[in-house]
Design a protein around this motif. Sequence first.
Motif, PDB file in Angstrom:
ATOM      1  N   LEU A 619     -98.545 -24.473 -70.647  1.00 23.29           N
ATOM      2  CA  LEU A 619     -97.636 -23.333 -70.840  1.00 23.29           C
ATOM      3  C   LEU A 619     -96.448 -23.706 -71.720  1.00 23.29           C
ATOM      4  O   LEU A 619     -96.049 -22.963 -72.597  1.00 23.29           O
ATOM      5  N   HIS A 620     -95.915 -24.863 -71.488  1.00 18.39           N
ATOM      6  CA  HIS A 620     -94.737 -25.257 -72.262  1.00 18.39           C
ATOM      7  C   HIS A 620     -94.993 -26.412 -73.207  1.00 18.39           C
ATOM      8  O   HIS A 620     -94.216 -26.615 -74.127  1.00 18.39           O
ATOM      9  N   SER A 621     -96.079 -27.134 -72.925  1.00 21.93           N
ATOM     10  CA  SER A 621     -96.335 -28.281 -73.804  1.00 21.93           C
ATOM     11  C   SER A 621     -97.130 -27.897 -75.042  1.00 21.93           C
ATOM     12  O   SER A 621     -97.064 -28.559 -76.060  1.00 21.93           O
ATOM     13  N   GLY A 622     -97.900 -26.812 -74.920  1.00 22.75           N
ATOM     14  CA  GLY A 622     -98.738 -26.404 -76.036  1.00 22.75           C
ATOM     15  C   GLY A 622     -99.973 -27.298 -76.192  1.00 22.75           C
ATOM     16  O   GLY A 622    -100.668 -27.218 -77.191  1.00 22.75           O
ATOM     17  N   GLU A 623    -100.207 -28.145 -75.161  1.00 23.79           N
ATOM     18  CA  GLU A 623    -101.358 -29.040 -75.256  1.00 23.79           C
ATOM     19  C   GLU A 623    -102.624 -28.288 -74.880  1.00 23.79           C
ATOM     20  O   GLU A 623    -102.672 -27.595 -73.860  1.00 23.79           O
ATOM     21  N   ILE A 624    -103.596 -28.441 -75.723  1.00 19.74           N
ATOM     22  CA  ILE A 624    -104.885 -27.771 -75.465  1.00 19.74           C
ATOM     23  C   ILE A 624    -105.811 -28.798 -74.834  1.00 19.74           C
ATOM     24  O   ILE A 624    -105.984 -29.897 -75.362  1.00 19.74           O
ATOM     25  N   ARG A 625    -106.243 -28.457 -73.654  1.00 18.84           N
ATOM     26  CA  ARG A 625    -107.127 -29.378 -72.931  1.00 18.84           C
ATOM     27  C   ARG A 625    -108.414 -28.675 -72.559  1.00 18.84           C
ATOM     28  O   ARG A 625    -108.464 -27.450 -72.503  1.00 18.84           O
ATOM     29  N   ALA A 626    -109.397 -29.555 -72.282  1.00 16.54           N
ATOM     30  CA  ALA A 626    -110.677 -29.001 -71.809  1.00 16.54           C
ATOM     31  C   ALA A 626    -110.478 -28.617 -70.377  1.00 16.54           C
ATOM     32  O   ALA A 626    -109.887 -29.361 -69.599  1.00 16.54           O
ATOM     33  N   GLN A 627    -110.988 -27.429 -70.072  1.00 17.66           N
ATOM     34  CA  GLN A 627    -110.801 -26.975 -68.702  1.00 17.66           C
ATOM     35  C   GLN A 627    -111.957 -27.488 -67.840  1.00 17.66           C
ATOM     36  O   GLN A 627    -111.817 -27.640 -66.635  1.00 17.66           O
ATOM     37  N   ARG A 628    -113.025 -27.697 -68.503  1.00 14.08           N
ATOM     38  CA  ARG A 628    -114.194 -28.281 -67.813  1.00 14.08           C
ATOM     39  C   ARG A 628    -114.871 -29.235 -68.784  1.00 14.08           C
ATOM     40  O   ARG A 628    -114.467 -29.302 -69.961  1.00 14.08           O
ATOM     41  N   ASP A 629    -115.857 -29.940 -68.315  1.00 15.86           N
ATOM     42  CA  ASP A 629    -116.580 -30.840 -69.215  1.00 15.86           C
ATOM     43  C   ASP A 629    -117.311 -30.007 -70.261  1.00 15.86           C
ATOM     44  O   ASP A 629    -117.821 -28.926 -69.958  1.00 15.86           O
ATOM     45  N   VAL A 630    -117.274 -30.538 -71.452  1.00 16.11           N
ATOM     46  CA  VAL A 630    -117.971 -29.800 -72.516  1.00 16.11           C
ATOM     47  C   VAL A 630    -119.492 -29.974 -72.305  1.00 16.11           C
ATOM     48  O   VAL A 630    -119.975 -31.072 -72.034  1.00 16.11           O
ATOM     49  N   ALA A 631    -120.167 -28.928 -72.406  1.00 15.88           N
ATOM     50  CA  ALA A 631    -121.638 -28.970 -72.198  1.00 15.88           C
ATOM     51  C   ALA A 631    -122.342 -28.789 -73.524  1.00 15.88           C
ATOM     52  O   ALA A 631    -121.746 -28.305 -74.500  1.00 15.88           O
ATOM     53  N   GLU A 632    -123.596 -29.198 -73.541  1.00 11.18           N
ATOM     54  CA  GLU A 632    -124.423 -29.075 -74.737  1.00 11.18           C
ATOM     55  C   GLU A 632    -124.558 -27.622 -75.126  1.00 11.18           C
ATOM     56  O   GLU A 632    -124.616 -27.270 -76.296  1.00 11.18           O
ATOM     57  N   SER A 633    -124.571 -26.843 -74.071  1.00 14.61           N
ATOM     58  CA  SER A 633    -124.835 -25.418 -74.318  1.00 14.61           C
ATOM     59  C   SER A 633    -123.657 -24.716 -74.973  1.00 14.61           C
ATOM     60  O   SER A 633    -123.782 -23.618 -75.484  1.00 14.61           O
ATOM     61  N   ASP A 634    -122.526 -25.334 -74.933  1.00 18.74           N
ATOM     62  CA  ASP A 634    -121.341 -24.646 -75.492  1.00 18.74           C
ATOM     63  C   ASP A 634    -121.479 -24.491 -77.000  1.00 18.74           C
ATOM     64  O   ASP A 634    -122.041 -25.367 -77.671  1.00 18.74           O
ATOM     65  N   SER A 635    -120.999 -23.400 -77.445  1.00 20.06           N
ATOM     66  CA  SER A 635    -121.061 -23.120 -78.879  1.00 20.06           C
ATOM     67  C   SER A 635    -120.257 -24.181 -79.605  1.00 20.06           C
ATOM     68  O   SER A 635    -119.223 -24.666 -79.111  1.00 20.06           O
ATOM     69  N   MET A 636    -120.745 -24.571 -80.744  1.00 23.56           N
ATOM     70  CA  MET A 636    -120.158 -25.664 -81.472  1.00 23.56           C
ATOM     71  C   MET A 636    -118.782 -25.281 -82.033  1.00 23.56           C
ATOM     72  O   MET A 636    -117.872 -26.074 -82.045  1.00 23.56           O
ATOM     73  N   LYS A 637    -118.746 -24.089 -82.490  1.00 25.35           N
ATOM     74  CA  LYS A 637    -117.479 -23.664 -83.066  1.00 25.35           C
ATOM     75  C   LYS A 637    -116.714 -22.798 -82.055  1.00 25.35           C
ATOM     76  O   LYS A 637    -117.278 -21.837 -81.535  1.00 25.35           O
ATOM     77  N   GLN A 638    -115.542 -23.220 -81.835  1.00 28.02           N
ATOM     78  CA  GLN A 638    -114.714 -22.450 -80.886  1.00 28.02           C
ATOM     79  C   GLN A 638    -113.418 -22.045 -81.616  1.00 28.02           C
ATOM     80  O   GLN A 638    -112.833 -22.799 -82.384  1.00 28.02           O
ATOM     81  N   THR A 639    -112.999 -20.851 -81.370  1.00 26.98           N
ATOM     82  CA  THR A 639    -111.735 -20.382 -81.968  1.00 26.98           C
ATOM     83  C   THR A 639    -110.790 -19.918 -80.838  1.00 26.98           C
ATOM     84  O   THR A 639    -111.209 -19.206 -79.937  1.00 26.98           O
TER      85      THR A 639
END
Length: 820
Positions: A619-639
């Motif tokens: 909220l205040h740091s602006g750090e973008i973190r993974a909320q869960r483990d990235v899976a193979e199924s996840d789309s490669m490009k994320q916006t």
Amino acid sequence: MGRRNLSLPVFSVIMALLSFLFSSAHGDMSYTVPEETKAQYVIGNIAKDLGLDAVKLKTRKARVETEDSSKRYVDINFNSGELVVSETIDREKLCGSRLNCILNYELVLENPLELQRVSLNIQDINDNAPKFINERKNFEIHESADKGQRFRLDEAHDYDIGQNGVNAYFLQKNDHFFLSVQENKNGRKYAELVLDKELDREQQKDIELILTAVDGGIPQRSGTAVIHITVLDANDNVPVFSQSVYKAVLAENAPIETEVVTVRAEDADEGANGAVTYEFSRISDNAGQLFTINKLTGQITVAGNIDYEEEKYYEIGVQAKDGSGLASTATVIIDITDVNDNAPKIIIKSLNNPLPENVIVGTEVAIINVQDKDSGDNRQIRCSIQGNVPFKLNPSIKNYFSLVTTSLLDRETESDYNLTLTATDGGSPPLSTSMTIHLSVSDINDNPPVFEQQSYTAYVMENNKPGTSISSVSARDPDWRQNGTVVYSLVAGEINGAPVNSFLTVNSDTGVIHAVKSFDYEKFRNFKVQVVARDNGSPPLSSNVTVSVLVSDENDNSPQILYPAPEGKSLMTEMVPKAALSGALLSKVIAVDADSGQNAWLSYQILKSTDPGLFSIGLHSGEIRAQRDVAESDSMKQTLVISVKDNGQPPLSATCSVYLLISDNLAEVPELKDMTYEENNSKLTFYLIIALVSVSTFFLTFIILILAVRFCHRRKPRLLFDGAVAIPSAYLPPNYAEVEGAGTLRSSYNYDTYLTTGSRTSDFKFITSYNDATLTAGGTLKKVQDETLAASLITLNNITDEEVRNQHPVFTLHLYYGCS
Ligand SMILES: *[C@@H]1O[C@H](CO)[C@@H](O)[C@H](O)[C@H]1NC(C)=O
Ligand SMILES: *[C@@H]1O[C@H](CO)[C@@H](O)[C@H](O)[C@H]1NC(C)=O
Ligand SMILES: *[C@@H]1O[C@H](CO)[C@@H](O)[C@H](O)[C@H]1NC(C)=O
């Protein structure tokens, strides 16, 4: 015996004549007998003288007869033939004052008838004393009678004759008269009183003298009469005063009819001549109003208002006059004694009013004269001032006092005094008078204006309208009128190189401070001006005060996203390893806000994402973190579309897009074409990147050169950097240039660069540290602001609270740079 007497010549002649007359009758027989003899006194022997014997006489019936059958007084003793006295003869009765007293008889004899003349001569004896007809004789003689004046006295009568008659007069011995005995035509003696010494009725008004008349008989006989002389008055006496000078003492204000003195004159004369009346013979007009004299008694009384202060003594002539105008005078001296009937008077001879407040102690303010018309103790005056006032009376020359100050005066404390002077005399009871002097203290410009506060702080919101009033100062000056009239002005000076009056003006009368222009917090946060308050005295007095102007922030700057580049202009893509686990830090949005405090407190939010739930943003740091483990199924490009919002009211925000590529392999990068942004932009983006990199490189080089040059010249400020990218202040948003005081950057700034670790992001703090001495009175507020700022830093950079406070006051510039 009778014959004896005939020897007298006169008697002889008479006898011869008688003898002739009686010659026809045998001659006359003559006898002498003293008067007053007793019966049977023998006058003579008639028988023998006739030649007869006694018997014959009887037989011839001899008898003595008077010629006119009157009384005989004599008889014949027939036994002896003698002629005897038959009855006492009083010559004076028979003959009175006739010198010869002869009784004639006829001796008748019968047988034969014979007629014989017999004459009897009665002899006087001194049987009568001289006698005055009036045994008391009254005379009235004026006392003014002259010496030598004669007063006829009555004769004394003596029935006897000749020697036995009045022979002499005698007067009792006395002082005034002697006796002069005179003889009148018929040989009788009378006496006259002759005045030998003047009479004085006043000495002796009645004189009684005994007058004695004596005869020449043996024994001598005398008779007396009383001469009573009444001395008649002549007005020969003037009235005589009992004293030639009468002295009286009179207290002033003696009531009318008070007796002053009684004069008395005696006149020895009687009646009108001695009736004395009194009057003033010599008196001043003034005294004439004050005194009257009783005509009859000589009592002088008060008739007016006696005032010692007008006249202390009167000398009056009095006259005593008797009925006929003889007069004498005396003097009356009246001494008036003083009574304490005059209250003292206070007279102000000079007065220094108003009195300047800066006079020294002992300054003479007034000269006061006291007077009392009375005398003696009644005019001994004491003078005093009532109340607790910084003035006293100093006795000066006789009856003068000078009023002097006894302490310093201050008009601002006490601007006027009512001095009540009291003068009391020494009479009993004493009289006193009071007088009030109103004394004003005039102003001296001895007080500078004094500001109500030691310093002023004015708060002004940035973006203010030019001309708004931002504060007001007020100074008080207790002096009078222009000496206390305060005029405000700004002390000339410069703020950041611009004259003070291009920032502020002060209303010279009211002290209200107006902003001349609109302030920008991001340019000046505070500055100080000095305001002078000056009075209008001459010379003027002034004081000054510091006004700190604190510009407060307004949320007028929206967050600025530094990384990633604003949407549509960035081709940057973050690589996300396929094996990224939950919580892994993948990227960071870096944004700044030129405002400060809450207005610069940024919060980050994901607005839109390709795969909601895969990424989260601090909220205040602006750090973008993974909320869960990235899976193979996840789309490669994320916006991700991220909004950055400040905490201002109202908040301002900015958005950016972050492109994430889940791949371990850069070979997959060409698939970037499949990204959501348009293919036709890719070429342009590519050029833009190249251009940006070139420009950046050039710019960095340029900056390094400039800094190097500065460093060579001044050694300070030093810009220290340690391999990491240091962003110079010139690159920073404008509000990061700290403004202090007059708004100029201080040359003593220390620049410190900190490189933080602990994340893949490179962020550094740019810390400017001030000398503590630069802290001003406005520091409190600044501290609060700083703390707000520091608080945000703590949140953003994990800097411990202590670190922040130890650095205080610290303005921290932080910059998050790059998303890896
Ligand atoms: C002095 O007297 C005047 C008039 O009586 C009065 O108005 C004034 O207040 C008095 N001043 C002082 C100091 O008592
Ligand atoms: C002001 O003070 C000056 C001296 O400092 C004095 O001469 C002047 O009279 C004062 N003015 C007034 C109005 O009292
Ligand atoms: C302001 O006041 C101080 C002392 O109070 C003085 O030293 C200074 O000269 C004053 N400044 C001006 C401009 O009057």
